[in-house]
Each structure stands twice: as C-alpha cells, then as structure tokens.
Scaffold this motif. Structure first.
Motif, mmCIF file in Angstrom:
data_model
loop_
_atom_site.group_PDB
_atom_site.id
_atom_site.type_symbol
_atom_site.label_atom_id
_atom_site.label_comp_id
_atom_site.label_asym_id
_atom_site.label_seq_id
_atom_site.Cartn_x
_atom_site.Cartn_y
_atom_site.Cartn_z
ATOM 1 N N TYR A 175 -9.945 -9.489 4.962
ATOM 2 C CA TYR A 175 -10.773 -8.325 5.268
ATOM 3 C C TYR A 175 -9.951 -7.242 5.957
ATOM 4 O O TYR A 175 -10.071 -6.050 5.642
ATOM 5 C CB TYR A 175 -11.931 -8.757 6.169
ATOM 6 N N LEU A 176 -9.076 -7.634 6.875
ATOM 7 C CA LEU A 176 -8.211 -6.672 7.568
ATOM 8 C C LEU A 176 -7.289 -5.957 6.592
ATOM 9 O O LEU A 176 -7.052 -4.748 6.718
ATOM 10 C CB LEU A 176 -7.369 -7.393 8.628
ATOM 11 N N GLU A 177 -6.774 -6.675 5.607
ATOM 12 C CA GLU A 177 -5.850 -6.073 4.651
ATOM 13 C C GLU A 177 -6.569 -5.054 3.757
ATOM 14 O O GLU A 177 -6.029 -3.986 3.456
ATOM 15 C CB GLU A 177 -5.192 -7.158 3.791
ATOM 16 N N VAL A 178 -7.781 -5.385 3.325
ATOM 17 C CA VAL A 178 -8.547 -4.434 2.518
ATOM 18 C C VAL A 178 -8.929 -3.220 3.349
ATOM 19 O O VAL A 178 -8.907 -2.082 2.877
ATOM 20 C CB VAL A 178 -9.811 -5.100 1.925
ATOM 21 N N LEU A 179 -9.264 -3.460 4.617
ATOM 22 C CA LEU A 179 -9.584 -2.360 5.532
ATOM 23 C C LEU A 179 -8.375 -1.440 5.692
ATOM 24 O O LEU A 179 -8.499 -0.204 5.630
ATOM 25 C CB LEU A 179 -10.006 -2.926 6.886
ATOM 26 N N ASP A 180 -7.202 -2.021 5.878
ATOM 27 C CA ASP A 180 -5.979 -1.230 6.015
ATOM 28 C C ASP A 180 -5.706 -0.434 4.746
ATOM 29 O O ASP A 180 -5.268 0.715 4.806
ATOM 30 C CB ASP A 180 -4.796 -2.144 6.322
ATOM 31 N N ALA A 181 -5.986 -1.055 3.603
ATOM 32 C CA ALA A 181 -5.777 -0.359 2.330
ATOM 33 C C ALA A 181 -6.651 0.890 2.243
ATOM 34 O O ALA A 181 -6.189 1.958 1.831
ATOM 35 C CB ALA A 181 -6.081 -1.303 1.163
ATOM 36 N N SER A 182 -7.903 0.756 2.667
ATOM 37 C CA SER A 182 -8.809 1.907 2.614
ATOM 38 C C SER A 182 -8.355 3.010 3.560
ATOM 39 O O SER A 182 -8.448 4.191 3.240
ATOM 40 C CB SER A 182 -10.231 1.459 2.972
ATOM 41 N N MET A 192 0.811 -1.224 0.000
ATOM 42 C CA MET A 192 0.000 0.000 0.000
ATOM 43 C C MET A 192 0.840 1.268 0.000
ATOM 44 O O MET A 192 0.438 2.281 -0.553
ATOM 45 C CB MET A 192 -0.929 0.003 1.214
ATOM 46 N N ARG A 193 1.999 1.247 0.633
ATOM 47 C CA ARG A 193 2.778 2.489 0.761
ATOM 48 C C ARG A 193 3.810 2.668 -0.339
ATOM 49 O O ARG A 193 4.324 3.765 -0.529
ATOM 50 C CB ARG A 193 3.486 2.532 2.121
ATOM 51 N N LEU A 194 4.124 1.622 -1.095
ATOM 52 C CA LEU A 194 5.116 1.738 -2.156
ATOM 53 C C LEU A 194 4.533 1.358 -3.519
ATOM 54 O O LEU A 194 4.599 2.131 -4.462
ATOM 55 C CB LEU A 194 6.330 0.849 -1.848
ATOM 56 N N VAL A 195 3.936 0.162 -3.596
ATOM 57 C CA VAL A 195 3.424 -0.322 -4.881
ATOM 58 C C VAL A 195 2.139 0.396 -5.282
ATOM 59 O O VAL A 195 1.950 0.746 -6.449
ATOM 60 C CB VAL A 195 3.187 -1.853 -4.817
ATOM 61 N N PHE A 196 1.254 0.632 -4.297
ATOM 62 C CA PHE A 196 -0.049 1.220 -4.615
ATOM 63 C C PHE A 196 0.040 2.566 -5.346
ATOM 64 O O PHE A 196 -0.631 2.749 -6.368
ATOM 65 C CB PHE A 196 -0.877 1.371 -3.332
ATOM 66 N N PRO A 197 0.839 3.529 -4.871
ATOM 67 C CA PRO A 197 0.929 4.795 -5.612
ATOM 68 C C PRO A 197 1.434 4.619 -7.044
ATOM 69 O O PRO A 197 1.001 5.327 -7.949
ATOM 70 C CB PRO A 197 1.929 5.622 -4.781
ATOM 71 N N VAL A 198 2.333 3.649 -7.243
ATOM 72 C CA VAL A 198 2.848 3.383 -8.584
ATOM 73 C C VAL A 198 1.761 2.769 -9.462
ATOM 74 O O VAL A 198 1.611 3.125 -10.636
ATOM 75 C CB VAL A 198 4.083 2.457 -8.517
ATOM 76 N N VAL A 199 0.982 1.840 -8.884
ATOM 77 C CA VAL A 199 -0.099 1.204 -9.639
ATOM 78 C C VAL A 199 -1.156 2.227 -10.040
ATOM 79 O O VAL A 199 -1.675 2.193 -11.172
ATOM 80 C CB VAL A 199 -0.739 0.070 -8.807
ATOM 81 N N ILE A 200 -1.469 3.150 -9.127
ATOM 82 C CA ILE A 200 -2.447 4.197 -9.424
ATOM 83 C C ILE A 200 -2.009 5.013 -10.635
ATOM 84 O O ILE A 200 -2.794 5.305 -11.547
ATOM 85 C CB ILE A 200 -2.645 5.116 -8.197
#
Length: 381
Positions: free
Chosen positions: A256-263, A77-85
C-alpha cells in the motif's frame, strides 16, 4: 540519530551530484539539485502520511521500506515509470521507448505530456480516495472541527467516499477531459481515457487499501489472541505457537505504501519536464529527492513526531485532497509546480502550528492545575 537516518540520503546526494557533473557538467549539476528540491517540496506530505502507516510496522519492515522500497521508488517510479508510460501510450515496445528517451528527448517529452490526462486521472482518483476515507472517518482528535465533525457523521453512510469519487471523475471527464492539454498548447478530447484511467485508480485503491486494511484488522485480532495465549501459557507452562500473520499484514501495508508513493510521484515526474527532458538527469534528481522523503518518513516515526504534533497527519491528508484536485485540473490547465508545492507546505505548516498551540495550551492547563494543587496543600486545605 540524524546521521543514522539520513546517512544514505547524504551518500546518494553526493554520488548523484558527482554523476550529474560528469554526465553534463555544471549545468547538469544544477538541474539535478533543482529537481531534488522540487521532489522534496512536492512530497513532504507524502512523508507525513507514510509515517502514519509505517509506525504500525516492525523495525524489520521499516528497514525494508528504506532499502527495497527506495529501489522501487527511485528506479521504478522515477526511471522506469516514464518509459512505461511512453511505451503504453505510444504503443511502442520498452526497448524503443528507452531509445527514444535517450536519443530523441523532444519527442519523448511530447509523448509523456500527451499521456498526462491518463496519469493525472489515475493518480488523482487514488489520492482522492485516501483523502475521502480519512475525512469521513470518526476520530478522537479533530483539527478543523467545523468541517470534520459533520463529515464524520456523513461518513457513516456506506460507500459514500466511492460515490463522491465517481461523481468527481464523471464531472472531470465531462469538463476538463473534453479539452485536455496536449504538447504544444493543443487540446484534445480525452474523456474516455480519463474515465478508464480514473476507474483503474479507484480499483487499485480498493484492492490494495482493502487488503492492507483487512490484514491490519487481522493483525490486531491476532495480537489480542496472542496476549490471551501468553497469559494461558504463563498459567499452564505450555509453549504458545508462533505468530506469522504479522508478516502478511506488514507486506500488504508495504505494498500500500508503494502504491501511495507512486501516486505522489506523478506530479513530480510530470513537473520535472518543465525543467529538463533528459531522462538521466530526471532520474538522478527525483531519485535524490525520493531518498530524503523516505529518510524523513523513518525519522518522523522514530522521533514520535506524529504523536507529539497530532494535527500533522490531518494537514497532510488535506494536502493530499488538494493535490488530487490539482491533478484533475491539470488535465486541461497547466499549474506551476511551485503552486502545487506551496499548497502542501502551507497546509502542513498550518497543522504544525495548530499542534504547537494545542501542546502549549495543554502544558499551561497542567501547570495551572499543579499550581492550584500546591496552593491548597500549603494553605492546609
């Protein structure tokens, strides 16, 4: 206990700050420290909600959450996610997006800012559903009874939370999304983007939350059946079969916890661009903060804090509802991250204070009852 739970967080903090100093000197050191504090302040409510779910899981899955889950949170979420966006919104392949993040930080920040309406709609809808399902559920302990009692009665209406969430999404797409904030202060019509992203967030919640809830119910049924089999085995001397459903239930609760953390991480990632557009410093700072959030989650579970301070979970869910609204509003308007963090801190602090008052009142009542009983005995009554 404290060192055992937060030991990895302390180690990651030291390594992250040293890496930042080597990477960009004392300025980078300070930026990473600020980002870590930002992430912790924005995600404290996340830790409280996570603890409410994690306490139902075994020690093994708690360890998985603190190890594998951290890798997903920090690197995902903190490294890959911004790149994927950037890759998705700018229609670039992932390699080009990484090169852009490392070589042209200004353009990278612009692309992420322009993708904010989609991110906010997805995360906002997911968090809003969490809040609505909580507030519409009938529960024994109520914090703000004048709100929760009538809403719990309304919650008996099927699919009410979904209907309200869809209405909120429709209103958002017709208001805030029409003049969505873009890089450089410009505005653009992002109504269709917000609608699609919001529906995706709703679907994600219903799938992941539904599966975790389904397996949790199955686990409770299996535990009851297991108890009956234990009694039967004790009478007959037979060996009872091994239970494997707990693993499935725990896995979907972990998902579910991982998706919650992502949000929850959406606002932290977007807010980090107000401090730096360097993807390396961002990953270091937000990663350190994510470690503390996870350690705090485990600490709350092992200390039984949610059982002692029963309104904390209520305060955290109200903070989730506030964050969902804030994410929707930020589609058009910029809101300072300090305000976002303070809203959560105030609500959780208020719920903690209410819990302390409740505990004191119960202790006082029990003490008074014990005193009256002693008086009756000593007087021979």
């Amino acid at each position: 206990m404290l060192l055992k739970t937060f030991g990895w967080s302390f180690a990651v903090t030291a390594l992250g700050l040293v890496a930042a100093a080597f990477y960009g000197g004392w300025e980078a050191f300070g930026i990473v420290a600020i980002l870590a504090v930002l992430e912790i302040s924005l995600s404290f409510d996340n830790a409280v909600v996570n603890a409410g779910i994690l306490k139902k899981m075994s020690a093994f899955w708690q360890k998985i959450f603190l190890t594998v889950g951290v890798l997903i949170a920090v690197f995902g979420m903190r490294l890959v996610f911004p790149v994927v966006i950037v890759a998705v919104t700018a229609k670039k392949n992932p390699i080009d997006a990484v090169n852009l993040a490392l070589t042209d930080k200004d353009q990278y920040q612009q692309l992420v800012t322009d993708a904010h309406p989609a991110i906010a709609a997805f995360g906002g809808m997911f968090l809003l559903m969490i809040f609505l399902d909580f507030i519409f559920e009938e529960r024994d302990i109520q914090w703000l009874r004048w709100i929760e009692r009538p809403l719990a009665k309304l919650g008996k209406v099927d699919m009410l939370s979904v209907c309200i969430a869809l209405i909120a999404l429709l209103v958002t797409s017709m208001t805030f999304a029409v003049h969505a904030h873009q890089h450089g202060g410009a505005h653009a019509d992002k109504a269709q983007t917000v609608l699609i992203s919001g529906i995706a967030g709703l679907i994600t919640y219903m799938i992941v939350g539904g599966l975790s809830g389904y397996f949790e119910d199955k686990l409770e049924e299996e535990e009851e059946r297991e108890h009956e089999e234990e009694e039967e085995a004790a009478r007959t001397g037979k060996q009872r079969p091994a239970v494997v459903l707990a693993g499935q239930a725990a896995f979907f609760m972990f998902l579910y916890l991982e998706v919650l953390d992502a949000s929850f991480s959406f606002d932290g990632v977007i807010g980090a661009f107000a401090i730096t557009n360097d993807i390396v410093l961002m990953a270091l700072g937000l990663g350190i903060g994510a470690m503390y959030v996870r350690s705090l989650t485990v600490y709350l579970v092992r200390q039984g804090t949610l059982d002692d301070y029963v309104y904390l979970e209520h305060g955290a869910h109200y903070a989730i509802g506030a964050l969902a609204v804030i994410l929707m509003v930020t589609i058009q308007y910029q809101i300072n991250e300090v305000i976002t963090g303070l809203v959560g801190v105030v609500l959780i602090g208020w719920s903690f204070w209410s819990s302390v008052r409740r505990n004191n009142a119960i202790a006082e009542a029990e003490g008074k009852a014990g005193s009256d009983e002693k008086t009756e005995v000593s007087s021979g009554v």
